[in-house]
Structures are given as structure tokens and as C-alpha cells.
Design a protein around this motif. Structure first.
Motif, PDB file in Angstrom:
ATOM      1  N   LEU A  95      44.970  62.780  20.813  1.00 16.62           N
ATOM      2  CA  LEU A  95      45.736  63.989  20.536  1.00 16.62           C
ATOM      3  C   LEU A  95      45.738  64.188  19.024  1.00 16.62           C
ATOM      4  CD1 LEU A  95      47.623  66.253  21.652  1.00 16.62           C
ATOM      5  CD2 LEU A  95      49.538  64.715  21.109  1.00 16.62           C
ATOM      6  N   ARG A  96      45.252  65.364  18.600  1.00 14.08           N
ATOM      7  CA  ARG A  96      45.209  65.658  17.169  1.00 14.08           C
ATOM      8  C   ARG A  96      46.521  66.307  16.765  1.00 14.08           C
ATOM      9  NH1 ARG A  96      42.709  64.051  12.510  1.00 14.08           N
ATOM     10  NH2 ARG A  96      42.867  65.706  10.938  1.00 14.08           N
ATOM     11  N   ASP A 223      50.158  71.305  20.130  1.00 12.05           N
ATOM     12  CA  ASP A 223      50.591  72.700  20.079  1.00 12.05           C
ATOM     13  C   ASP A 223      50.931  73.158  18.667  1.00 12.05           C
ATOM     14  OD1 ASP A 223      50.254  72.947  22.806  1.00 12.05           O
ATOM     15  OD2 ASP A 223      52.356  72.534  23.282  1.00 12.05           O
ATOM     16  N   ASP A 224      51.406  72.233  17.828  1.00  7.99           N
ATOM     17  CA  ASP A 224      51.825  72.618  16.487  1.00  7.99           C
ATOM     18  C   ASP A 224      50.733  72.406  15.439  1.00  7.99           C
ATOM     19  OD1 ASP A 224      51.875  69.871  16.641  1.00  7.99           O
ATOM     20  OD2 ASP A 224      53.757  69.624  15.535  1.00  7.99           O
ATOM     21  N   PRO A 228      42.104  77.124  14.317  1.00  4.58           N
ATOM     22  CA  PRO A 228      41.576  77.693  15.556  1.00  4.58           C
ATOM     23  C   PRO A 228      41.157  76.655  16.596  1.00  4.58           C
ATOM     24  CG  PRO A 228      39.879  77.702  13.883  1.00  4.58           C
ATOM     25  CD  PRO A 228      41.116  77.182  13.218  1.00  4.58           C
ATOM     26  N   GLY A 229      40.982  75.399  16.213  1.00  2.83           N
ATOM     27  CA  GLY A 229      40.489  74.394  17.153  1.00  2.83           C
ATOM     28  C   GLY A 229      41.498  74.067  18.228  1.00  2.83           C
TER      29      GLY A 229
END
Length: 323
Positions: A95-96, A223-224, A228-229
């Protein structure tokens, strides 16, 4: 005078996964029934599309499925293709977040098909045979008051009118809502307010790097997370055969204004920068491919349209709505 060749026991509108499952279920329950499946697209499967380019297998729609997604269709499909399990490394991903990458499990386990996901709708096409009519958009639906049933008009060079005692609607909510005003006069206006947001899949392929294997399934944007990725899938690390030996394939999803940029090169550059930032390994790619699409916005118009469609399925005899 009605044409008996255009009269059916059941019509299925839409040849995506839901429509195909409904049609095959009807055919299995009543093999002698007169059944027709209609879709505006030239091939079945809805958004499921596989393109092969120079040894790379690019999924232009769903990249993978959960077992629960496939079960309704595989259960009624004769000679169903065997789902392909993911490679062991793909059971985890990342998760980025604004603070960096966090490891996360991939659950449920992703499944696909050996030569690409189009194996599934093509198997359905063989099973349905002449009961599948493609390349014909539906332009009108009206209930038949006397005796029940439905009248459906197909567009094309020679518009065709069909009648059916049962109607299964497996179309996108915006399309279904626009067509079912004869059953709910408020539906077309509500469906007309559904917005679509631009998005794009970019495919980046090249020589495999040690970093590719480290990311398992790939990287999902929190989500935060600004930019654009939305997601980067390490396709060649998830399923075998997605790239030639020694090669890697990534699918980077973009959304927002950057995905709508009219300059294809600019969109591909956004994807390359996002992937380099997320993995920490910049790279040059020999394959650079772009697929644009639009996704419905999950706002009040979509929610109201879907609620009205479900209510029609409960209220109108012979009408089944698949969402």
C-alpha cells in the motif's frame, strides 16, 4: 403481423459476465427455450479484453478475479476453462501511503486464465452459439400491456423488433436506466445524471529487474495519496506467461485530469514517473502502451439509478435486472 423468428421466451441484454451467467443458467434450466443474448459490442465479455503484443499479455479490463466472482459463471458453463492460480509471491503486495510503502496481504487470492482472461467469454461464446447476437445496440424497450412480455428494438442498418416473455437486463446502470423509461418514467433523467470519470491503464514492459519480484502483486495507492496513480500491478510477477522469460510487465492505472490529457506521451510519462517513485527504481521500457476508459462516478445519481433498477426487478413481472 409479428415475426415468430423474432419472438423469444427470454432475452438477455448485455453479454458481460452477469449477462453471460444469466443466459447460460437459463439455457441449462430449459435447453429447449428460445433464448437470445444481445450486445452492442463485437465480442462478448463486457470489459474483459486481452491484447497480446510482442510476447506481453495485456488485460484491458479486469486483471484478476476472486473465486466468488467466477463461480456463478463457471457453475453453468459447459467445458469451462480452468482458473489459473497466482504465483506464490503475488499473495502479498504493498500500500503506497504518503509515508511510503506498507506491506499488505492480497485477499482473496487472485485468479486468471492461462492465455488471458478472454478465455472465459470465448468459452461462453462457444457454449451459446447462435443464441448470441453481437454488434446490435438496444435502442428501445417497452412493456407489452396485453398479454405481458416486452418489446425490444435493436439498432443498426436494419432496425429489428424483438419480443420476449422474460427480459434480463445486464447493462451498465446508465444504459439500463436510459432504456427502461417505459417501466419507470423518472429513470432516464436520473440515469442521465450519472457522471463518468476519465481513467487509463498504461502497460510498461521491458527487461526484468530484481526490484520487480520484491513488490509481489504490486502497489495500491492509499486514498489520501496525491497524484494520478491509483495502482501498479506487477503482471509478470502475478501470473505466469504474462511476459517472455527475462521480461517484466507492469500495468499502471491513472485517474483524474492527468488520465484525460489528450497527449498519449504525457499520460505514459505520468505512469513511468509514478512507477519509478513508488518502486524507487527508474527504468526504460521498450513496451509503452496506453488504454483509455471511463468509470462511472459513485455519486447520488448512480446510487438512485441502481435503487430504481432493483425496484423495477421486484415490481415488473418478467423483468430481471442484473447489477
Amino acid at each position: 403481423m409479428s415475426n415468430p423468428d423474432n419472438d423469444f421466451d427470454a432475452l438477455v441484454l448485455g453479454a458481460g459476465r452477469a449477462g453471460l451467467a444469466a443466459a447460460l443458467g437459463l439455457l441449462r434450466a430449459a435447453p429447449q427455450a428460445r433464448l437470445l443474448v444481445v450486445d452492442a459490442a463485437p465480442a462478448p465479455g463486457g470489459s474483459i479484453r486481452t491484447q497480446r503484443t510482442n510476447g506481453y499479455v495485456c488485460e484491458l479490463g479486469p486483471f484478476a478475479f476472486a473465486a466468488a466472482d467466477l463461480e456463478p459463471l463457471l457453475a453453468v458453463l459447459p467445458h469451462a476453462p480452468a482458473p489459473l492460480p497466482c504465483l506464490s509471491a503475488a499473495r502479498t503486495g504493498w500500500l503506497r501511503t504518503p509515508a511510503g510503502n506498507l506491506p499488505v496481504p492480497v485477499d482473496p487470492e487472485p485468479l486468471a486464465f492461462r492465455t488471458g482472461n478472454e478465455e472465459l467469454p470465448q468459452a461462453c461464446r462457444r457454449a451459446l452459439g447462435p443464441a448470441l447476437r453481437l454488434g446490435r445496440p438496444v435502442t428501445a424497450i417497452s412493456p407489452v400491456v396485453a398479454g405481458g412480455g416486452f418489446r425490444v428494438t435493436l439498432g443498426g442498418e436494419a432496425p429489428t423488433e424483438l419480443t420476449a416473455r422474460a427480459l434480463h437486463v445486464a447493462l451498465p446502470a446508465a444504459v439500463a436506466g436510459a432504456l427502461l423509461g417505459g417501466c419507470d418514467p423518472a429513470l432516464p433523467a436520473t440515469a442521465g445524471r450519472i457522471a463518468a470519470a476519465p481513467a487509463a491503464f498504461t502497460f510498461l514492459g521491458g527487461d526484468s529487474r530484481p526490484a520487480d519480484a520484491a513488490f509481489g502483486y504490486g502497489i495500491l495507492a492509499a486514498d489520501d495519496l496525491p497524484g494520478p496513480g491509483r495502482e501498479a500491478i506487477a503482471c509478470s510477477q502475478v501470473f505466469p506467461g504474462r511476459a517472455l522469460p527475462g521480461r517484466c510487465l507492469w500495468r499502471v492505472e491513472l485517474a483524474g485530469p492527468e488520465a484525460a490529457d489528450a497527449d498519449d506521451e504525457a499520460v505514459l510519462a505520468f505512469a513511468e514517473r509514478a512507477l519509478a517513485e513508488w518502486t524507487g527504481v527508474p527504468s526504460a521500457f521498450g513496451l509503452r502502451k496506453l488504454h483509455r476508459f471511463a468509470a462511472p462516478v459513485a455519486d447520488g445519481a448512480l446510487v438512485e439509478t441502481e435503487a430504481r433498477l432493483r425496484e423495477l426487478g421486484r415490481r415488473v413481472p418478467g423483468l430481471v435486472v442484473h447489477l
